[in-house]
Design a protein around this motif. Structure first.
Motif, mmCIF file in Angstrom:
data_model
loop_
_atom_site.group_PDB
_atom_site.id
_atom_site.type_symbol
_atom_site.label_atom_id
_atom_site.label_comp_id
_atom_site.label_asym_id
_atom_site.label_seq_id
_atom_site.Cartn_x
_atom_site.Cartn_y
_atom_site.Cartn_z
ATOM 1 N N VAL A 88 0.846 -1.211 0.000
ATOM 2 C CA VAL A 88 0.000 0.000 0.000
ATOM 3 C C VAL A 88 0.872 1.247 0.000
ATOM 4 C CG1 VAL A 88 -1.600 1.334 1.422
ATOM 5 C CG2 VAL A 88 -2.039 -1.078 1.020
ATOM 6 N N LYS A 89 1.941 1.239 0.781
ATOM 7 C CA LYS A 89 2.846 2.405 0.810
ATOM 8 C C LYS A 89 3.500 2.617 -0.547
ATOM 9 C CE LYS A 89 3.926 2.219 5.739
ATOM 10 N NZ LYS A 89 4.960 1.917 6.746
ATOM 11 N N ARG A 90 3.922 1.525 -1.177
ATOM 12 C CA ARG A 90 4.554 1.642 -2.494
ATOM 13 C C ARG A 90 3.557 2.158 -3.527
ATOM 14 N NH1 ARG A 90 7.085 -3.722 -4.163
ATOM 15 N NH2 ARG A 90 7.703 -2.481 -5.955
ATOM 16 N N ILE A 91 2.333 1.662 -3.486
ATOM 17 C CA ILE A 91 1.306 2.121 -4.439
ATOM 18 C C ILE A 91 1.004 3.596 -4.214
ATOM 19 C CG2 ILE A 91 -1.147 1.894 -5.055
ATOM 20 C CD1 ILE A 91 -0.822 -1.122 -4.697
ATOM 21 N N ASP A 92 0.922 4.015 -2.942
ATOM 22 C CA ASP A 92 0.696 5.437 -2.656
ATOM 23 C C ASP A 92 1.834 6.284 -3.218
ATOM 24 O OD1 ASP A 92 -1.693 4.950 -1.393
ATOM 25 O OD2 ASP A 92 -0.840 4.985 0.650
ATOM 26 N N GLY A 93 3.074 5.820 -3.074
ATOM 27 C CA GLY A 93 4.221 6.545 -3.622
ATOM 28 C C GLY A 93 4.146 6.641 -5.132
ATOM 29 N N ILE A 94 3.765 5.539 -5.785
ATOM 30 C CA ILE A 94 3.645 5.549 -7.248
ATOM 31 C C ILE A 94 2.534 6.501 -7.678
ATOM 32 C CG2 ILE A 94 2.958 4.136 -9.226
ATOM 33 C CD1 ILE A 94 4.398 1.776 -7.828
ATOM 34 N N GLU A 95 1.407 6.495 -6.969
ATOM 35 C CA GLU A 95 0.301 7.400 -7.306
ATOM 36 C C GLU A 95 0.740 8.853 -7.158
ATOM 37 O OE1 GLU A 95 -2.929 6.259 -4.770
ATOM 38 O OE2 GLU A 95 -3.681 4.766 -6.178
ATOM 39 N N GLN A 96 1.502 9.152 -6.133
ATOM 40 C CA GLN A 96 1.976 10.526 -5.941
ATOM 41 C C GLN A 96 2.921 10.944 -7.061
ATOM 42 O OE1 GLN A 96 3.697 10.702 -2.044
ATOM 43 N NE2 GLN A 96 1.714 10.844 -0.997
ATOM 44 N N SER A 97 3.831 10.051 -7.446
ATOM 45 C CA SER A 97 4.764 10.407 -8.524
ATOM 46 C C SER A 97 4.019 10.575 -9.848
ATOM 47 C CB SER A 97 5.870 9.360 -8.646
ATOM 48 O OG SER A 97 5.352 8.133 -9.104
ATOM 49 N N VAL A 98 2.999 9.724 -10.094
ATOM 50 C CA VAL A 98 2.213 9.859 -11.325
ATOM 51 C C VAL A 98 1.462 11.191 -11.327
ATOM 52 C CG1 VAL A 98 0.203 8.939 -12.562
ATOM 53 C CG2 VAL A 98 2.017 7.398 -11.811
ATOM 54 N N SER A 99 0.871 11.551 -10.188
ATOM 55 C CA SER A 99 0.137 12.833 -10.153
ATOM 56 C C SER A 99 1.098 14.008 -10.298
ATOM 57 C CB SER A 99 -0.676 12.945 -8.865
ATOM 58 O OG SER A 99 0.175 13.014 -7.737
ATOM 59 N N GLU A 100 2.311 13.902 -9.741
ATOM 60 C CA GLU A 100 3.300 14.979 -9.904
ATOM 61 C C GLU A 100 3.747 15.071 -11.357
ATOM 62 O OE1 GLU A 100 6.438 14.209 -7.142
ATOM 63 O OE2 GLU A 100 5.193 14.668 -5.409
ATOM 64 N N ARG A 101 3.909 13.935 -12.016
ATOM 65 C CA ARG A 101 4.292 13.938 -13.429
ATOM 66 C C ARG A 101 3.187 14.554 -14.276
ATOM 67 N NH1 ARG A 101 7.204 8.079 -14.378
ATOM 68 N NH2 ARG A 101 9.060 8.526 -13.134
ATOM 69 N N LYS A 103 1.101 16.812 -13.306
ATOM 70 C CA LYS A 103 1.190 18.263 -13.088
ATOM 71 C C LYS A 103 2.357 18.837 -13.870
ATOM 72 C CE LYS A 103 -0.805 18.301 -8.444
ATOM 73 N NZ LYS A 103 -0.530 18.502 -7.011
ATOM 74 N N GLY A 104 3.485 18.112 -13.826
ATOM 75 C CA GLY A 104 4.669 18.569 -14.570
ATOM 76 C C GLY A 104 4.405 18.574 -16.070
ATOM 77 N N ASN A 105 3.746 17.548 -16.588
ATOM 78 C CA ASN A 105 3.419 17.492 -18.013
ATOM 79 C C ASN A 105 2.488 18.637 -18.389
ATOM 80 O OD1 ASN A 105 4.973 15.237 -18.408
ATOM 81 N ND2 ASN A 105 3.259 13.781 -18.325
ATOM 82 N N THR A 106 1.541 18.915 -17.529
ATOM 83 C CA THR A 106 0.631 20.031 -17.798
ATOM 84 C C THR A 106 1.413 21.340 -17.854
ATOM 85 O OG1 THR A 106 -1.107 18.859 -16.596
ATOM 86 C CG2 THR A 106 -1.482 21.184 -17.016
ATOM 87 N N GLN A 107 2.318 21.517 -16.941
ATOM 88 C CA GLN A 107 3.128 22.746 -16.933
ATOM 89 C C GLN A 107 4.007 22.825 -18.175
ATOM 90 O OE1 GLN A 107 5.197 22.541 -13.217
ATOM 91 N NE2 GLN A 107 3.438 23.266 -12.014
ATOM 92 N N ILE A 108 4.556 21.679 -18.599
ATOM 93 C CA ILE A 108 5.392 21.665 -19.807
ATOM 94 C C ILE A 108 4.554 22.004 -21.025
ATOM 95 C CG2 ILE A 108 6.687 20.143 -21.357
ATOM 96 C CD1 ILE A 108 7.770 18.731 -18.866
ATOM 97 N N ILE A 109 3.359 21.417 -21.118
ATOM 98 C CA ILE A 109 2.485 21.682 -22.261
ATOM 99 C C ILE A 109 2.105 23.166 -22.293
ATOM 100 C CG2 ILE A 109 0.184 21.229 -23.220
ATOM 101 C CD1 ILE A 109 0.542 18.313 -22.306
ATOM 102 N N VAL A 110 1.773 23.710 -21.128
ATOM 103 C CA VAL A 110 1.429 25.140 -21.070
ATOM 104 C C VAL A 110 2.641 25.975 -21.491
ATOM 105 C CG1 VAL A 110 0.848 27.030 -19.493
ATOM 106 C CG2 VAL A 110 -0.388 24.862 -19.362
ATOM 107 N N ALA A 111 3.832 25.597 -21.047
ATOM 108 C CA ALA A 111 5.039 26.340 -21.417
ATOM 109 C C ALA A 111 5.310 26.225 -22.909
ATOM 110 C CB ALA A 111 6.236 25.821 -20.622
ATOM 111 N N VAL A 112 5.127 25.024 -23.505
ATOM 112 C CA VAL A 112 5.348 24.833 -24.945
ATOM 113 C C VAL A 112 4.353 25.663 -25.734
ATOM 114 C CG1 VAL A 112 5.186 23.143 -26.819
ATOM 115 C CG2 VAL A 112 6.451 22.586 -24.753
#
Length: 130
Positions: A88-101, A103-112
């Motif tokens: 469960v801890k590992r899945i929570d960590g993966i979910e957090q990294s996916v949500s951060e990515r 957000k990062g992808n959205t920011q990159i797309i907005v910047a592009v």
């Protein structure tokens, strides 16, 4: 014959004694039958008590065996619990990294898009100059 009332005839005496002995035999037979019935009941109770003791011994050994197995299952359940918590801890960590990515992808797309709009706007302005 006033003295005759003092004596009992032999056949009357034998009849009376026979009736007394018959009554004594009846009572004695009744007691023997009751004693046999009581003996039978006691024997039956002893046999059923022995059967209960054997069953109790078997049940006791079965319960001891079950207790040992349950200890083993308890340890296994603790291991499974720990594994589930770790997963469960590992899945929570993966979910957090996916949500951060995301957000990062959205920011990159907005910047592009912003960069392209700026470049196109600048190119349009340069094109007007020529």
């Amino acid at each position: 014959m006033p003295d005759e009332s003092k004596y009992v005839l032999r056949h009357e005496w034998i009849d009376r004694n026979g009736k007394i002995y018959s009554h004594i035999n009846d009572v004695d037979n009744k007691h023997v039958n009751l004693h046999n019935d009581l003996k039978l009941i006691v024997t039956t109770l002893i046999n059923s008590n022995e059967a209960n003791n054997k069953t109790s011994e078997k049940m006791s050994t079965s319960l001891e065996s079950i207790d040992g197995k349950m200890d083993n299952y308890n340890d296994r359940m603790k291991d499974v619990e720990y594994t589930v918590e770790t997963t469960v801890k590992r899945i929570d960590g993966i979910e957090q990294s996916v949500s951060e990515r995301k957000k990062g992808n959205t920011q990159i797309i907005v910047a592009v898009i912003t960069s392209l709009a700026t470049i196109l706007g600048g190119a349009t302005w340069l094109a007007q100059l020529f």
